[in-house]
Design a protein around this motif. Sequence first.
Motif, PDB file in Angstrom:
ATOM      1  N   UNK A  51     111.506  85.372 124.866  1.00  0.00           N
ATOM      2  CA  UNK A  51     112.162  85.731 123.605  1.00  0.00           C
ATOM      3  C   UNK A  51     113.675  85.757 123.738  1.00  0.00           C
ATOM      4  N   UNK A  52     114.159  86.471 124.729  1.00  0.00           N
ATOM      5  CA  UNK A  52     115.605  86.561 124.963  1.00  0.00           C
ATOM      6  C   UNK A  52     116.192  85.186 125.244  1.00  0.00           C
ATOM      7  N   UNK A  53     115.513  84.414 126.056  1.00  0.00           N
ATOM      8  CA  UNK A  53     116.036  83.096 126.430  1.00  0.00           C
ATOM      9  C   UNK A  53     116.045  82.146 125.237  1.00  0.00           C
ATOM     10  N   UNK A  54     114.999  82.181 124.434  1.00  0.00           N
ATOM     11  CA  UNK A  54     114.965  81.325 123.242  1.00  0.00           C
ATOM     12  C   UNK A  54     116.050  81.727 122.245  1.00  0.00           C
ATOM     13  N   UNK A  55     116.247  83.035 122.063  1.00  0.00           N
ATOM     14  CA  UNK A  55     117.278  83.508 121.138  1.00  0.00           C
ATOM     15  C   UNK A  55     118.681  83.141 121.607  1.00  0.00           C
ATOM     16  N   UNK A  56     118.851  82.904 122.907  1.00  0.00           N
ATOM     17  CA  UNK A  56     120.147  82.526 123.453  1.00  0.00           C
ATOM     18  C   UNK A  56     120.496  81.057 123.261  1.00  0.00           C
ATOM     19  N   UNK A  57     119.543  80.272 122.788  1.00  0.00           N
ATOM     20  CA  UNK A  57     119.814  78.846 122.564  1.00  0.00           C
ATOM     21  C   UNK A  57     120.465  78.653 121.189  1.00  0.00           C
ATOM     22  N   UNK A  58     121.426  77.714 121.074  1.00  0.00           N
ATOM     23  CA  UNK A  58     122.109  77.490 119.791  1.00  0.00           C
ATOM     24  C   UNK A  58     121.269  76.605 118.867  1.00  0.00           C
ATOM     25  N   UNK A  59     120.243  77.217 118.287  1.00  0.00           N
ATOM     26  CA  UNK A  59     119.323  76.457 117.438  1.00  0.00           C
ATOM     27  C   UNK A  59     118.638  77.400 116.458  1.00  0.00           C
ATOM     28  N   UNK A  60     117.941  76.790 115.537  1.00  0.00           N
ATOM     29  CA  UNK A  60     117.074  77.537 114.625  1.00  0.00           C
ATOM     30  C   UNK A  60     115.650  77.324 115.109  1.00  0.00           C
ATOM     31  N   UNK A  61     115.011  78.388 115.586  1.00  0.00           N
ATOM     32  CA  UNK A  61     113.651  78.295 116.120  1.00  0.00           C
ATOM     33  C   UNK A  61     112.637  78.182 114.989  1.00  0.00           C
ATOM     34  N   UNK A  62     111.657  77.304 115.185  1.00  0.00           N
ATOM     35  CA  UNK A  62     110.587  77.080 114.207  1.00  0.00           C
ATOM     36  C   UNK A  62     109.282  76.914 114.983  1.00  0.00           C
ATOM     37  N   UNK A  63     108.253  77.641 114.587  1.00  0.00           N
ATOM     38  CA  UNK A  63     106.945  77.451 115.208  1.00  0.00           C
ATOM     39  C   UNK A  63     106.380  76.099 114.794  1.00  0.00           C
ATOM     40  N   UNK A  64     105.960  75.315 115.789  1.00  0.00           N
ATOM     41  CA  UNK A  64     105.302  74.025 115.556  1.00  0.00           C
ATOM     42  C   UNK A  64     104.014  74.041 116.372  1.00  0.00           C
ATOM     43  N   UNK A  65     103.064  74.832 115.913  1.00  0.00           N
ATOM     44  CA  UNK A  65     101.866  75.135 116.678  1.00  0.00           C
ATOM     45  C   UNK A  65     100.672  75.303 115.758  1.00  0.00           C
ATOM     46  N   UNK A  66      99.498  75.072 116.306  1.00  0.00           N
ATOM     47  CA  UNK A  66      98.284  75.333 115.534  1.00  0.00           C
ATOM     48  C   UNK A  66      98.053  76.828 115.363  1.00  0.00           C
ATOM     49  N   UNK A  67      98.835  77.665 116.041  1.00  0.00           N
ATOM     50  CA  UNK A  67      98.760  79.103 115.833  1.00  0.00           C
ATOM     51  C   UNK A  67      99.240  79.463 114.430  1.00  0.00           C
ATOM     52  N   UNK A  68     100.067  78.577 113.853  1.00  0.00           N
ATOM     53  CA  UNK A  68     100.620  78.774 112.511  1.00  0.00           C
ATOM     54  C   UNK A  68     101.229  80.190 112.395  1.00  0.00           C
ATOM     55  N   UNK A  69     100.898  80.928 111.330  1.00  0.00           N
ATOM     56  CA  UNK A  69     101.504  82.243 111.108  1.00  0.00           C
ATOM     57  C   UNK A  69     101.047  83.285 112.138  1.00  0.00           C
ATOM     58  N   UNK A  70      99.934  83.021 112.827  1.00  0.00           N
ATOM     59  CA  UNK A  70      99.504  83.939 113.886  1.00  0.00           C
ATOM     60  C   UNK A  70     100.555  84.038 114.992  1.00  0.00           C
ATOM     61  N   UNK A  71     101.368  82.991 115.163  1.00  0.00           N
ATOM     62  CA  UNK A  71     102.438  83.053 116.173  1.00  0.00           C
ATOM     63  C   UNK A  71     103.416  84.176 115.831  1.00  0.00           C
TER      64      UNK A  71
END
Length: 178
Positions: A51-71
């Motif tokens: 979580x911390x590492x992903x938030x440190x990246x200069x991007x807009x995070x988007x779930x692209x998974x079959x987990x859909x909203x469960x993610x």
Amino acid sequence: MMGTARPPLLFLDVDGPLIPFGAAPQQYPTYETHHQSPGNPLLARINPEHGRRLMGLPCELVWATTWMTDANECICPRIGLPQLAVVTWPEPSDLDEQDARDGMHWKTRALVDWAAGRPFAWVDDEITDVDRAWVSAHHSRQALLYRVDPRQGLTDADYAALNEWLHRTYGAPSQTAS
């Protein structure tokens, strides 16, 4: 290089990049968090540092998974991410069947459509050169299709490569993602 008005998108899969699989089960460390989710023992394989590492990246995070909203419900609280946008997958079509015969991943078209011309990185364990070639031919902006080894999930080297590409694409000075 001037930065774009909005940062690149980072489309993130769950199984493989965040939940490693495919090696001997005893190989995987498990992590206790204060947000334990009953029901899926594989969630304990998700390193809360993601979580911390992903938030440190200069991007807009988007779930692209079959987990859909469960993610958002199961993974975000576990690793300290805010609720993320979720790609809604279209119903399967004849195009998808042709794409599969051609070796293209079923997510590829949908992610290019979702990006709507924005630069993006896609982190998944099933990306192939066929996907890269199709995106290169059908997406006018920069795109990084980044394949993660599902036996290891996201590693320090993966974060370094993503960080460098995102900073180069966004026009911001690169920083060490640790």
